[in-house]
Design a protein around this motif. Structure first.
Motif, PDB file in Angstrom:
ATOM      1  N   ASN A 161       0.720  -1.156   0.060  1.00  0.00           N
ATOM      2  CA  ASN A 161       0.060  -0.055   0.072  1.00  0.00           C
ATOM      3  C   ASN A 161       0.973   1.297  -0.058  1.00  0.00           C
ATOM      4  O   ASN A 161       0.473   2.433  -0.295  1.00  0.00           O
ATOM      5  CB  ASN A 161      -1.124  -0.046   1.193  1.00  0.00           C
ATOM      6  N   ALA A 162       2.207   1.176   0.095  1.00  0.00           N
ATOM      7  CA  ALA A 162       3.120   2.405   0.235  1.00  0.00           C
ATOM      8  C   ALA A 162       3.164   3.020  -1.070  1.00  0.00           C
ATOM      9  O   ALA A 162       3.444   3.883  -1.278  1.00  0.00           O
ATOM     10  CB  ALA A 162       4.419   1.805   0.743  1.00  0.00           C
ATOM     11  N   GLU A 222       0.732   5.285  -1.406  1.00  0.00           N
ATOM     12  CA  GLU A 222       0.923   6.465  -0.877  1.00  0.00           C
ATOM     13  C   GLU A 222       2.139   7.374  -1.187  1.00  0.00           C
ATOM     14  O   GLU A 222       2.190   8.697  -1.168  1.00  0.00           O
ATOM     15  CB  GLU A 222       1.125   6.330   0.681  1.00  0.00           C
ATOM     16  N   ASN A 256       0.696   9.968  -3.688  1.00  0.00           N
ATOM     17  CA  ASN A 256      -0.106  10.999  -2.604  1.00  0.00           C
ATOM     18  C   ASN A 256      -1.529  10.198  -2.973  1.00  0.00           C
ATOM     19  O   ASN A 256      -2.365  11.188  -2.965  1.00  0.00           O
ATOM     20  CB  ASN A 256      -0.031  12.126  -3.024  1.00  0.00           C
ATOM     21  N   PRO A 302      -4.554   8.342  -0.824  1.00  0.00           N
ATOM     22  CA  PRO A 302      -4.406   7.350   0.231  1.00  0.00           C
ATOM     23  C   PRO A 302      -5.015   6.103   0.111  1.00  0.00           C
ATOM     24  O   PRO A 302      -5.569   5.935  -0.882  1.00  0.00           O
ATOM     25  CB  PRO A 302      -5.342   8.274   1.227  1.00  0.00           C
ATOM     26  N   TYR A 303      -4.361   5.035   0.805  1.00  0.00           N
ATOM     27  CA  TYR A 303      -4.950   3.512   0.642  1.00  0.00           C
ATOM     28  C   TYR A 303      -6.081   3.486   1.154  1.00  0.00           C
ATOM     29  O   TYR A 303      -6.279   2.972   2.365  1.00  0.00           O
ATOM     30  CB  TYR A 303      -3.840   2.635   1.081  1.00  0.00           C
TER      31      TYR A 303
END
Length: 186
Positions: free
Chosen positions: A20-21, A24, A27, A29-30
């Motif tokens: 999930n990084a 992010e 920019n 959001p997960y």
């Protein structure tokens, strides 16, 4: 009824392993909503190499590239893999094409490894799409035609038994015992 909803499991898996990084970093959001928006497009992207592999195996590299381009620009494919269409068709497409690819390579190369990979793809296809029985029938029809044409070979036995039987075994490992054709019998 299918007890697994693969897109939700994929969302949880991506979060669990830390991928999930990637969201992010850009920019974004997960959240489940953002994942649901992007999931079909990402999965649709992975269908193109699978199409390429089938056509390269059957014909040549040039045909594979042309076929992947034609599928990518087909309106029916675009509508099923466009961002926001959070259904099972996009993921079923990848696994059905991979199952056919591994069946072809298992048959042509007499490979148990490819037959087992085809079976795993058939099992995942069964967990994601109710129309999987048509692919079991497709492989059975191919095997029957080859038998009727007196073209039975060990390659056919490996490809068919590996893809279909292994696929059914994996399905029953992950789901309660159920009739594989229950969708058509009701």
């Amino acid at each position: 009824p299918v007890p697994f909803y693969l897109p939700v499991l994929s969302f949880l898996f991506i979060k669990a392993v830390g991928l999930n990084a990637l969201f992010e970093l850009s920019n974004i959001p997960y959240t489940f909503f953002n994942f649901a928006m992007l999931w079909p497009a990402i999965i649709g992207f992975f269908t193109m190499p699978a199409i390429y592999l089938i056509c390269k195996e059957l014909f040549d590299k040039k045909t594979g590239i042309i076929a992947a381009f034609l599928v990518a620009t087909t309106p029916a494919f675009i509508t099923r893999t466009s961002a926001g269409l959070f259904e099972k068709e996009c993921i079923a497409g990848v696994f059905m094409i991979l199952a056919v690819y591994f069946f072809i390579t298992a048959y042509r190369r007499s490979s148990w490894k490819h037959a087992i990979l085809g079976g795993i793809n058939m099992a995942i296809l069964h967990l994601t799409w109710g129309g999987v029985q048509y692919f079991f029938l497709l492989f059975a029809t191919f095997a029957l035609i080859m038998l009727l044409l007196n073209r039975f070979s060990i390659n056919l036995l490996k490809a068919y038994s590996g893809t279909v039987l292994i696929g059914l075994v994996f399905v029953h490992l992950f789901t309660p015992l159920q009739d594989i054709f229950s969708a058509t019998s009701k």
